[in-house]
Motif scaffolding. Structure first.
Motif: not given
Length: 247
Positions: A122-125, A140-144, A146-149
């Motif tokens: 979970d990208q938010h966590i 790196a978090a910004a890159f994810d 765009s792709r992590a649901l």
């Protein structure tokens, strides 16, 4: 996936299955007779009843160890398999790479008879709890982003799924993104970074300033002072989740 034809060359060295995570995945699979591994990479976490691995990158397929399950080069969005081909289908740390997530999930549902097992995060966590991206490498978090649901939305796509937190051991042997949460020096190793897609695909030039700050904080002891509480922990929850769907 074309990116792993260039980024996946070190996976067999830095991404060894962790036995504790393996035990959780295999427990979720239960007593299924056969398993298909989609986005299989080098074959991490495949149980003995795996009958086929599906992986788009030839570089990754070439690193599968002798004795692994048979493998076919294909993408998740177009599985070369009949309907209801196996009791279970698993997709581990791969769905964020798929070009068409809905199509890929549809294919998993088409091929699985009994269950689907997905390991994701979970990208938010992850952003809130993992010090590396929060303090040093927000790029790196910004890159994810765009792709992590979000795991809740992924569960909805699956038609419902229970979510199990996957705690990351302090000595995790599988070198994915947060594996070295208690071993910060590891992130300064280019070979380690090459096995972590969010770092490798963000690019060395982009993350270099953050890595320089991390190196300085490790040298001065600032990192250890700021994160002293982590050094006493055996495991941590930074948002990795096992989604289990019973069909």
């Amino acid at each position: 996936m074309a990116t792993y034809d260039t980024l996946g060359a070190t996976y067999a060295r830095t991404r060894q299955p962790d036995p504790r995570i393996a035990a959780q995945i295999h427990a979720a699979l239960g007593d299924v007779a056969d398993v298909i591994n989609v986005g299989a990479g080098t074959g991490s976490y495949e149980p003995p009843q795996t009958v086929l691995a599906v992986e788009p990158s030839q570089v990754m397929l070439a690193q599968r160890p002798p004795g692994s399950a048979p493998a076919v080069q294909a993408g998740a969005e177009h599985l070369p398999l009949r309907d209801n081909a196996a009791d279970a289908v698993m997709a581990l740390l791969t769905v964020h790479h798929w070009a068409d997530l809905a199509a890929g999930i549809g294919e998993l549902r088409r091929v699985a008879r009994r269950s689907i097992i997905i390991l994701t995060w979970d990208q938010h966590i992850f952003r809130e709890r993992f010090w590396l991206v929060r303090e040093y490498l927000p790029e790196a978090a910004a890159f994810d982003d765009s792709r992590a649901l979000p795991s809740d939305r992924l569960a909805d796509l699956l038609g419902g799924a229970r979510q199990e937190p996957v705690l990351i051991p302090h000595d995790c042997t599988d070198g994915f993104g947060a594996a070295y949460w208690r071993r910060p020096h590891a992130y300064l190793d280019p070979q380690v970074r090459a096995g972590i897609s969010m770092l490798a695909q963000t690019g060395e030039d982009v993350i270099a300033p953050g890595l320089t700050r991390l190196a300085d904080d490790l040298t001065t002891g600032r990192w250890h002072t700021r994160h002293a509480e982590l050094l006493a922990l055996k495991t941590i929850d930074v948002g990795y989740r096992l989604l289990v769907t019973d069909l």
